[in-house]
Write a protein that holds these residues in place. Structure first.
Motif, PDB file in Angstrom:
ATOM      1  N   THR A  14      -0.954  -2.100 -14.423  1.00  0.00           N
ATOM      2  CA  THR A  14      -1.014  -0.944 -13.528  1.00  0.00           C
ATOM      3  C   THR A  14       0.312  -0.191 -13.523  1.00  0.00           C
ATOM      4  O   THR A  14       0.343   1.046 -13.603  1.00  0.00           O
ATOM      5  N   ILE A  15       1.419  -0.919 -13.457  1.00  0.00           N
ATOM      6  CA  ILE A  15       2.739  -0.284 -13.440  1.00  0.00           C
ATOM      7  C   ILE A  15       3.008   0.442 -14.756  1.00  0.00           C
ATOM      8  O   ILE A  15       3.431   1.611 -14.769  1.00  0.00           O
ATOM      9  N   ALA A  16       2.771  -0.235 -15.872  1.00  0.00           N
ATOM     10  CA  ALA A  16       3.049   0.378 -17.173  1.00  0.00           C
ATOM     11  C   ALA A  16       2.176   1.601 -17.407  1.00  0.00           C
ATOM     12  O   ALA A  16       2.649   2.637 -17.900  1.00  0.00           O
ATOM     13  N   PHE A  17       0.901   1.496 -17.047  1.00  0.00           N
ATOM     14  CA  PHE A  17      -0.014   2.614 -17.282  1.00  0.00           C
ATOM     15  C   PHE A  17       0.351   3.810 -16.401  1.00  0.00           C
ATOM     16  O   PHE A  17       0.405   4.951 -16.874  1.00  0.00           O
ATOM     17  N   ALA A  18       0.607   3.559 -15.120  1.00  0.00           N
ATOM     18  CA  ALA A  18       0.970   4.653 -14.214  1.00  0.00           C
ATOM     19  C   ALA A  18       2.244   5.347 -14.676  1.00  0.00           C
ATOM     20  O   ALA A  18       2.340   6.580 -14.662  1.00  0.00           O
ATOM     21  N   ASN A  19       3.237   4.570 -15.104  1.00  0.00           N
ATOM     22  CA  ASN A  19       4.475   5.165 -15.598  1.00  0.00           C
ATOM     23  C   ASN A  19       4.232   6.002 -16.840  1.00  0.00           C
ATOM     24  O   ASN A  19       4.822   7.074 -17.010  1.00  0.00           O
ATOM     25  N   GLY A  20       3.365   5.533 -17.722  1.00  0.00           N
ATOM     26  CA  GLY A  20       3.074   6.279 -18.939  1.00  0.00           C
ATOM     27  C   GLY A  20       2.385   7.596 -18.662  1.00  0.00           C
ATOM     28  O   GLY A  20       2.734   8.638 -19.242  1.00  0.00           O
ATOM     29  N   VAL A  21       1.415   7.585 -17.757  1.00  0.00           N
ATOM     30  CA  VAL A  21       0.702   8.820 -17.422  1.00  0.00           C
ATOM     31  C   VAL A  21       1.636   9.784 -16.697  1.00  0.00           C
ATOM     32  O   VAL A  21       1.579  11.003 -16.897  1.00  0.00           O
ATOM     33  N   ALA A  22       2.528   9.249 -15.867  1.00  0.00           N
ATOM     34  CA  ALA A  22       3.443  10.098 -15.093  1.00  0.00           C
ATOM     35  C   ALA A  22       4.404  10.876 -15.983  1.00  0.00           C
ATOM     36  O   ALA A  22       4.973  11.880 -15.545  1.00  0.00           O
ATOM     37  N   ALA A  23       4.572  10.449 -17.229  1.00  0.00           N
ATOM     38  CA  ALA A  23       5.412  11.195 -18.163  1.00  0.00           C
ATOM     39  C   ALA A  23       4.717  12.468 -18.628  1.00  0.00           C
ATOM     40  O   ALA A  23       5.350  13.322 -19.263  1.00  0.00           O
ATOM     41  N   ASN A  24       3.427  12.594 -18.308  1.00  0.00           N
ATOM     42  CA  ASN A  24       2.636  13.730 -18.778  1.00  0.00           C
ATOM     43  C   ASN A  24       2.105  14.610 -17.658  1.00  0.00           C
ATOM     44  O   ASN A  24       1.774  15.777 -17.897  1.00  0.00           O
ATOM     45  N   MET A  25       2.015  14.071 -16.443  1.00  0.00           N
ATOM     46  CA  MET A  25       1.395  14.817 -15.350  1.00  0.00           C
ATOM     47  C   MET A  25       1.708  14.130 -14.026  1.00  0.00           C
ATOM     48  O   MET A  25       2.102  12.959 -14.007  1.00  0.00           O
ATOM     49  N   PRO A  26       1.549  14.833 -12.896  1.00  0.00           N
ATOM     50  CA  PRO A  26       1.737  14.178 -11.598  1.00  0.00           C
ATOM     51  C   PRO A  26       0.682  13.091 -11.382  1.00  0.00           C
ATOM     52  O   PRO A  26      -0.484  13.269 -11.726  1.00  0.00           O
ATOM     53  N   VAL A  27       1.102  11.977 -10.815  1.00  0.00           N
ATOM     54  CA  VAL A  27       0.218  10.826 -10.622  1.00  0.00           C
ATOM     55  C   VAL A  27       0.346  10.305  -9.199  1.00  0.00           C
ATOM     56  O   VAL A  27       1.457  10.145  -8.684  1.00  0.00           O
ATOM     57  N   THR A  28      -0.801  10.032  -8.583  1.00  0.00           N
ATOM     58  CA  THR A  28      -0.831   9.308  -7.309  1.00  0.00           C
ATOM     59  C   THR A  28      -1.479   7.953  -7.561  1.00  0.00           C
ATOM     60  O   THR A  28      -2.565   7.880  -8.134  1.00  0.00           O
ATOM     61  N   LEU A  29      -0.803   6.904  -7.174  1.00  0.00           N
ATOM     62  CA  LEU A  29      -1.311   5.540  -7.351  1.00  0.00           C
ATOM     63  C   LEU A  29      -1.564   4.919  -5.991  1.00  0.00           C
ATOM     64  O   LEU A  29      -0.665   4.828  -5.161  1.00  0.00           O
ATOM     65  N   VAL A  30      -2.805   4.479  -5.763  1.00  0.00           N
ATOM     66  CA  VAL A  30      -3.165   3.744  -4.554  1.00  0.00           C
ATOM     67  C   VAL A  30      -3.224   2.259  -4.924  1.00  0.00           C
ATOM     68  O   VAL A  30      -3.948   1.883  -5.862  1.00  0.00           O
TER      69      VAL A  30
END
Length: 367
Positions: A14-30
């Motif tokens: 979850t951490i790695a994926f969220a960080n990867g997506v955040a390099a491309n667009m705004p991300v909200t993680l619940v």
């Protein structure tokens, strides 16, 4: 595009994926407060982390939790929801209230692995229902795409492949804390890490060690993680004194030290879909020996990060370990360099995140 990620397990993914997506667009993680509150620093500052009290499967507090989560989704009005695992039992009841927002769900395992007591606590219909309610799903390899289509009766064009991202947070932790590999002591350290359940093939590794005899001087086998007690298989060990058994949950600094100290990481699995251990080993530049199950061959062989042997074959596993131990200057060094390159390119979180962003765009265009 407004994206909402919902992730409880696996934490490192979850951490790695969220960080990867955040390099491309705004991300909200619940995410669950109990698991992620202490890990906020591991997330990219671009990730907005919303912590909720996440009840256990059997808790009567789940309906209140679902109401709070649904209220949050209605307030945020995301364009797309990505559920990072299909094993959250109670979320099945909330999905109808999230429509018409498109739902994408990641499937880490297309079937229950033998002896996996953690996943077995879920009713068999729960992960299937989540997949059925999702417009699209993600798996971690082409072979798993076919398996998911058969298992979940999902159209192949709604099953998408995103590789499991590398998980650099343990390597980052080691650098921040100034950790280093222990001084050479003449040992050759083989690491089996993770949940030790029947499908992980611990018995195959023990039989391989017994067959090795004196072929690997200074052999030290480290078995670290919770699950089945390795000492229940003591009779299979050739030399019990060469084992370092850590039958418990392993805290983050100890995880980092284990991988720093390892000369070789082994995955002697009887069965698997994919593995989170491979991406961790790769970030530390560790060569591997894996069995030919699930996506392990497809991850290791094309990228030259280690050796692949048949499952349930102690003799070939022993030969592969001996080859890695004896070829100190060539094969092991070559696999180590390729593993680090694989982690920093093909499965780097930012690369996987870019592919995820492209997938989100296609889903929304179709919707």
């Amino acid at each position: 595009m407004k994206l909402l990620l919902i992730g409880s397990e696996p934490v490192d993914y979850t951490i790695a994926f969220a960080n990867g997506v955040a390099a491309n667009m705004p991300v909200t993680l619940v995410a669950p407060r109990a698991r992620f509150a202490a890990l906020r620093d591991a997330l990219d500052p671009a990730v907005e982390l919303i912590l909720l009290d996440w009840p256990r499967h059997r808790s009567l507090a789940n309906p209140l939790f679902l109401a709070r989560l649904t209220r949050l989704i209605r307030q945020r009005k995301p364009d797309l929801i990505h559920l990072l695992s299909n094993t959250a039992f109670w979320l099945n009841l909330a999905v109808p209230f999230w429509r018409p927002i498109p739902l994408l769900t990641t499937i880490h395992d297309t079937r229950l692995h033998p002896g996996d007591r953690d996943t077995a606590t879920l009713p068999a219909w729960a992960p299937r229902l989540m997949v059925r309610q999702s417009g699209d799903v993600v798996v971690h390899g082409e072979g798993l795409r076919e398996s998911a289509a058969l298992t979940f009766h999902k159209p192949v064009d709604r099953i998408h492949v995103l590789p499991h991202p590398a998980m650099p947070r343990y390597g980052d932790l080691a650098r921040v804390k100034g950790m280093a590999r222990r001084a050479p002591d003449g040992s050759f350290r083989v690491l089996l890490f993770g949940r030790v359940f029947a499908y992980k093939g611990l018995d195959t590794l023990l039989r391989a060690e017994a067959l090795l005899g004196d072929r690997v001087p200074g052999l030290r086998i480290v078995v670290a993680g919770r699950g089945d007690d390795p000492m229940a298989l003591r009779d299979l060990m050739g030399r019990p004194e060469c084992y370092d058994i850590r039958h418990r949950f392993i805290e983050d600094p100890e995880v980092a030290q284990l991988f720093l100290d390892a000369d070789l990481v082994v995955l002697p699995y009887r069965e698997a879909s994919q593995s989170g251990v491979l991406p961790v080993a790769a970030t530390f530049g560790k060569p591997v020996v894996v069995t030919d199950v699930g996506e392990l061959r497809a991850s290791v062989e094309p990228n030259g990060t280690g050796l692949v042997v048949p499952p349930n074959d102690p003799a070939q596993l022993a030969d592969a370990i001996a080859r890695m131990a004896q070829d100190d200057s060539a094969l092991r060094a070559q696999c180590a360099a390729r593993a680090r390159h694989w982690a920093e390119t093909v499965v780097a979180p930012r690369i996987v995140g870019t592919r995820a962003y492209q997938l989100y765009t296609r889903i929304l265009q179709r919707a």
